[in-house]
Design an enzyme around this catalytic site. Structure first.
Site, PDB file in Angstrom:
ATOM      1  N   ARG A  43       0.815  -1.242   0.000  1.00  0.00           N
ATOM      2  CA  ARG A  43       0.000   0.000   0.000  1.00  0.00           C
ATOM      3  C   ARG A  43       0.836   1.274   0.000  1.00  0.00           C
ATOM      4  O   ARG A  43       0.389   2.338   0.413  1.00  0.00           O
ATOM      5  CB  ARG A  43      -0.967   0.024   1.181  1.00  0.00           C
ATOM      6  CG  ARG A  43      -2.010  -1.042   1.110  1.00  0.00           C
ATOM      7  CD  ARG A  43      -3.275  -0.639   1.852  1.00  0.00           C
ATOM      8  NE  ARG A  43      -4.185  -1.761   1.908  1.00  0.00           N
ATOM      9  CZ  ARG A  43      -4.215  -2.652   2.887  1.00  0.00           C
ATOM     10  NH1 ARG A  43      -3.409  -2.516   3.922  1.00  0.00           N
ATOM     11  NH2 ARG A  43      -5.052  -3.648   2.845  1.00  0.00           N
ATOM     12  N   LYS A  91       2.849  11.569 -11.261  1.00  0.00           N
ATOM     13  CA  LYS A  91       1.891  10.740 -12.027  1.00  0.00           C
ATOM     14  C   LYS A  91       2.561   9.413 -12.334  1.00  0.00           C
ATOM     15  O   LYS A  91       3.662   9.385 -12.892  1.00  0.00           O
ATOM     16  CB  LYS A  91       1.499  11.415 -13.339  1.00  0.00           C
ATOM     17  CG  LYS A  91       0.366  12.418 -13.213  1.00  0.00           C
ATOM     18  CD  LYS A  91      -0.124  12.868 -14.589  1.00  0.00           C
ATOM     19  CE  LYS A  91      -1.236  13.902 -14.468  1.00  0.00           C
ATOM     20  NZ  LYS A  91      -1.687  14.401 -15.778  1.00  0.00           N
ATOM     21  N   GLU A 124       8.541  17.542 -25.329  1.00  0.00           N
ATOM     22  CA  GLU A 124       8.011  17.942 -24.013  1.00  0.00           C
ATOM     23  C   GLU A 124       8.741  19.200 -23.502  1.00  0.00           C
ATOM     24  O   GLU A 124       8.154  20.002 -22.771  1.00  0.00           O
ATOM     25  CB  GLU A 124       8.130  16.797 -22.997  1.00  0.00           C
ATOM     26  CG  GLU A 124       7.426  15.489 -23.409  1.00  0.00           C
ATOM     27  CD  GLU A 124       5.971  15.377 -22.961  1.00  0.00           C
ATOM     28  OE1 GLU A 124       5.303  16.418 -22.783  1.00  0.00           O
ATOM     29  OE2 GLU A 124       5.501  14.218 -22.809  1.00  0.00           O
ATOM     30  N   LYS A 146       7.731  22.624 -14.689  1.00  0.00           N
ATOM     31  CA  LYS A 146       6.780  21.575 -14.294  1.00  0.00           C
ATOM     32  C   LYS A 146       6.510  21.638 -12.785  1.00  0.00           C
ATOM     33  O   LYS A 146       5.363  21.534 -12.348  1.00  0.00           O
ATOM     34  CB  LYS A 146       7.290  20.191 -14.703  1.00  0.00           C
ATOM     35  CG  LYS A 146       6.312  19.105 -14.257  1.00  0.00           C
ATOM     36  CD  LYS A 146       6.317  17.856 -15.065  1.00  0.00           C
ATOM     37  CE  LYS A 146       5.202  16.920 -14.586  1.00  0.00           C
ATOM     38  NZ  LYS A 146       5.140  15.662 -15.305  1.00  0.00           N
ATOM     39  N   GLU A 170      -4.248  17.641 -10.436  1.00  0.00           N
ATOM     40  CA  GLU A 170      -4.926  18.028 -11.678  1.00  0.00           C
ATOM     41  C   GLU A 170      -6.416  18.326 -11.491  1.00  0.00           C
ATOM     42  O   GLU A 170      -7.273  17.850 -12.228  1.00  0.00           O
ATOM     43  CB  GLU A 170      -4.726  16.942 -12.750  1.00  0.00           C
ATOM     44  CG  GLU A 170      -4.948  17.476 -14.167  1.00  0.00           C
ATOM     45  CD  GLU A 170      -4.626  16.457 -15.253  1.00  0.00           C
ATOM     46  OE1 GLU A 170      -3.451  16.062 -15.360  1.00  0.00           O
ATOM     47  OE2 GLU A 170      -5.541  16.069 -15.984  1.00  0.00           O
ATOM     48  N   ARG A 221      -3.104  22.024 -13.629  1.00  0.00           N
ATOM     49  CA  ARG A 221      -2.124  20.999 -14.040  1.00  0.00           C
ATOM     50  C   ARG A 221      -2.462  20.446 -15.420  1.00  0.00           C
ATOM     51  O   ARG A 221      -1.587  19.967 -16.135  1.00  0.00           O
ATOM     52  CB  ARG A 221      -2.037  19.864 -13.009  1.00  0.00           C
ATOM     53  CG  ARG A 221      -0.998  18.833 -13.431  1.00  0.00           C
ATOM     54  CD  ARG A 221      -0.596  17.855 -12.356  1.00  0.00           C
ATOM     55  NE  ARG A 221       0.394  16.927 -12.884  1.00  0.00           N
ATOM     56  CZ  ARG A 221       1.163  16.135 -12.166  1.00  0.00           C
ATOM     57  NH1 ARG A 221       1.046  16.157 -10.847  1.00  0.00           N
ATOM     58  NH2 ARG A 221       2.021  15.325 -12.741  1.00  0.00           N
ATOM     59  N   ASN A 279      -0.892  18.942 -20.131  1.00  0.00           N
ATOM     60  CA  ASN A 279      -1.445  18.001 -21.109  1.00  0.00           C
ATOM     61  C   ASN A 279      -1.568  18.640 -22.494  1.00  0.00           C
ATOM     62  O   ASN A 279      -2.176  18.056 -23.392  1.00  0.00           O
ATOM     63  CB  ASN A 279      -2.822  17.541 -20.622  1.00  0.00           C
ATOM     64  CG  ASN A 279      -2.926  16.038 -20.451  1.00  0.00           C
ATOM     65  OD1 ASN A 279      -3.731  15.408 -21.113  1.00  0.00           O
ATOM     66  ND2 ASN A 279      -2.119  15.450 -19.591  1.00  0.00           N
ATOM     67  N   HIS A 330      -1.734  16.551 -25.627  1.00  0.00           N
ATOM     68  CA  HIS A 330      -1.857  15.148 -25.232  1.00  0.00           C
ATOM     69  C   HIS A 330      -3.215  14.520 -25.551  1.00  0.00           C
ATOM     70  O   HIS A 330      -3.311  13.294 -25.625  1.00  0.00           O
ATOM     71  CB  HIS A 330      -1.547  14.980 -23.750  1.00  0.00           C
ATOM     72  CG  HIS A 330      -0.070  15.031 -23.450  1.00  0.00           C
ATOM     73  ND1 HIS A 330       0.686  16.164 -23.668  1.00  0.00           N
ATOM     74  CD2 HIS A 330       0.794  14.089 -22.964  1.00  0.00           C
ATOM     75  CE1 HIS A 330       1.944  15.920 -23.314  1.00  0.00           C
ATOM     76  NE2 HIS A 330       2.031  14.676 -22.892  1.00  0.00           N
ATOM     77  N   HIS A 351      -2.356  11.042 -27.085  1.00  0.00           N
ATOM     78  CA  HIS A 351      -2.748   9.764 -26.477  1.00  0.00           C
ATOM     79  C   HIS A 351      -3.669   8.974 -27.412  1.00  0.00           C
ATOM     80  O   HIS A 351      -3.624   7.733 -27.434  1.00  0.00           O
ATOM     81  CB  HIS A 351      -3.414  10.006 -25.119  1.00  0.00           C
ATOM     82  CG  HIS A 351      -2.419  10.334 -24.034  1.00  0.00           C
ATOM     83  ND1 HIS A 351      -2.787  10.783 -22.792  1.00  0.00           N
ATOM     84  CD2 HIS A 351      -1.057  10.274 -24.010  1.00  0.00           C
ATOM     85  CE1 HIS A 351      -1.701  10.980 -22.043  1.00  0.00           C
ATOM     86  NE2 HIS A 351      -0.648  10.682 -22.765  1.00  0.00           N
ATOM     87  N   HIS A 357       6.008   8.212 -27.421  1.00  0.00           N
ATOM     88  CA  HIS A 357       5.175   9.244 -26.791  1.00  0.00           C
ATOM     89  C   HIS A 357       5.562  10.670 -27.210  1.00  0.00           C
ATOM     90  O   HIS A 357       4.699  11.468 -27.594  1.00  0.00           O
ATOM     91  CB  HIS A 357       5.238   9.098 -25.264  1.00  0.00           C
ATOM     92  CG  HIS A 357       4.465  10.146 -24.527  1.00  0.00           C
ATOM     93  ND1 HIS A 357       3.091  10.193 -24.504  1.00  0.00           N
ATOM     94  CD2 HIS A 357       4.879  11.239 -23.823  1.00  0.00           C
ATOM     95  CE1 HIS A 357       2.690  11.241 -23.798  1.00  0.00           C
ATOM     96  NE2 HIS A 357       3.762  11.897 -23.374  1.00  0.00           N
TER      97      HIS A 357
END
Ligand SMILES: NC(=O)c1ccc[n+]([C@@H]2O[C@H](COP(=O)([O-])OP(=O)(O)OC[C@H]3O[C@@H](n4cnc5c(N)ncnc54)[C@H](O)[C@@H]3O)[C@@H](O)[C@H]2O)c1
Ligand SMILES: O=C(O)C(=O)C[C@@H](O)[C@H](O)[C@H](O)COP(=O)(O)O
Ligand SMILES: [Zn+2]
Length: 379
Positions: free
Chosen positions: A131, A153, A195, A236, A246, A250, A254, A257, A261, A276
């Site tokens: 956990r 992330k 990026e 960032k 987000e 945030r 993206n 993206h 994606h 990517h």
């Protein structure tokens, strides 16, 4: 604009002030060789599971293992195949079980040594095993040094879409050894550059202009490269600190993206066709072209974005994706699984110009479809 004067210094630090989850990003040539000491300092007495991929293990695992051994840290490597396909349910299970089999306790560390694939996969394992174990990022690709190692992330892909299963789990430390980039294939360096350019396009037009002037020096290495990495990490970190999970701002990270994606899902995460960063390059061009079509950004700015990315050798059109045969409907279908979708409506990051991006909710799917139809026709 990055301060290239200071880049000759051995290592620089960007701090991410996230309260009890605050951490440092240490940037510079050779920091990998000092990793054992730095890791032992943030987690005294902890053992490490080093998650890496076969390519990176070959060139950089010996140095990390030696550094950990010298600091008296017990370390067990967990090596996965390289490439986006490793961000899978199956590999997640393999990595978690290897960490458990190595008797790593909750207080021990998962160390991600590699690009964004390893970082996202290892980070999700760290968030999940017992956990939540402690986590250190040692990014070795440009993309990972400027983006994926920062901000917490983590996750894996689903056949339905990118990064659809994961967790927010901040690292305790990020060690970006800029000398490690010397072994990175040129295609992967270029992909990471997309990026870097993204940060200029979001809210820093001076940085984008600096990249237009200095991209050759950034690709060549040395002070300009370190400066670009430091500026990207600082950009960032500033966004992540404002909005860690987000809920708002945030989403700016993206930019490009929603398109990217969808392209990655349609090409089934096949890195031979599209990685990517390349998808992001095409996505950035689409975001600006779509913004121009909606009358938000100027056509000149849209051309400037495409022109710069093309200059550094990145793909800039959907038709640049080898073997592309999907239509607008398939792209829209993939976009419907985007995590920014709210009550079924698409969210895009659009721009009023270079460095003037914003989050646009409830974007009309018919307008997106018409844009994609034209983009596919025009190439
Ligand atoms: N978590 C985030 O915030 C975030 C941000 C951006 C991207 N990502 C994710 O990151 C992934 C892309 O990361 P990437 O571009 O680093 O890809 P990657 O991890 O696949 O690395 C690219 C390739 O370079 C190799 N490599 C890496 N470092 C090397 C080195 N120093 N020397 C030789 N080879 C090396 C790898 O083995 C791989 O083949 C995507 O899955 C993307 O979704 C996540
Ligand atoms: O850190 C973020 O936030 C980003 O959006 C950075 C992106 O470059 C990165 O590709 C991220 O993994 C995308 O996030 P997602 O939530 O759309 O999966
Ligand atoms: Zn990205």
């Amino acid at each position: 604009m990055p301060d290239t004067q200071a880049a000759g210094a051995p290592a620089e630090t960007v701090h991410v002030p996230l309260g009890d989850r605050a951490y440092d990003i240490v940037i510079g040539p050779g920091v990998l060789h000092d990793a054992g000491r730095r890791i032992a300092a943030v987690a005294p007495g902890a053992a490490c599971a080093i998650v890496t991929d076969e390519n990176v293990a070959r060139v950089h695992l010996p140095a990390l293992s030696a550094s950990l051994a010298a600091a008296g840290v017990r370390a067990t490597p967990v090596v996965v195949p390289p490439g986006e396909a490793s961000k899978s349910y199956a590999m997640f299970e393999t990595v978690c079980d290897a960490i458990i089999a190595a008797r790593m306790e909750r207080g021990d560390l998962v160390v991600a040594l590699g690009g964004g694939v390893v970082g996202d996969l290892a980070g999700f394992a760290a968030a999940s095993v017992r956990r939540g174990m402690r986590f250190v990022q040692i990014p070795t690709s440009l993309l990972a040094q400027v983006d994926s190692s920062v901000g917490g992330k983590t996750g894996i892909n689903s056949p339905h879409g990118k990064n659809l299963v994961g967790a927010f789990h901040q690292p305790r430390l990020v060690l970006a050894d800029t000398a490690a980039l010397d072994t990175l294939p040129p295609r992967e360096f270029r992909a990471g550059y997309a990026e870097v350019a993204k940060y200029g396009l979001i809210d820093d037009p001076a940085f984008f202009a600096w990249l237009e002037e200095n991209h050759r020096a950034v690709f060549a290495g040395g002070a300009a490269r370190v400066a670009a990495i430091r500026a990207s990490c600082a950009a960032k970190a500033a966004v992540v600190v404002r909005d860690e999970r987000e809920d708002g701002d945030r989403a700016l990270l993206n930019l490009g993206h929603t398109f990217a994606h969808a392209f990655e899902r349609i090409t089934r995460y096949d890195g031979a066709r599209l990685v990517h960063g390349e998808a992001v390059a095409i996505g950035l061009v689409c975001a600006f072209a779509f913004s121009a079509r909606l009358g938000l950004a100027s056509g000149q700015d849209a051309s400037r974005v495409a022109g710069h990315l093309r200059t550094v050798g990145l793909p800039t059109a959907i038709r640049d994706i080898p073997g592309w045969d999907a239509g607008a409907a398939a792209i829209l279908d993939a976009m419907a699984q985007d995590k920014k979708v709210r009550r079924g409506a698409l969210t895009f990051i659009l721009a009023n110009g270079i460095g003037r991006s914003f989050v646009a909710r409830d974007v009309d799917a018919a307008a997106v479809r018409a844009f994609l139809d034209d983009a596919l026709r025009e190439g």
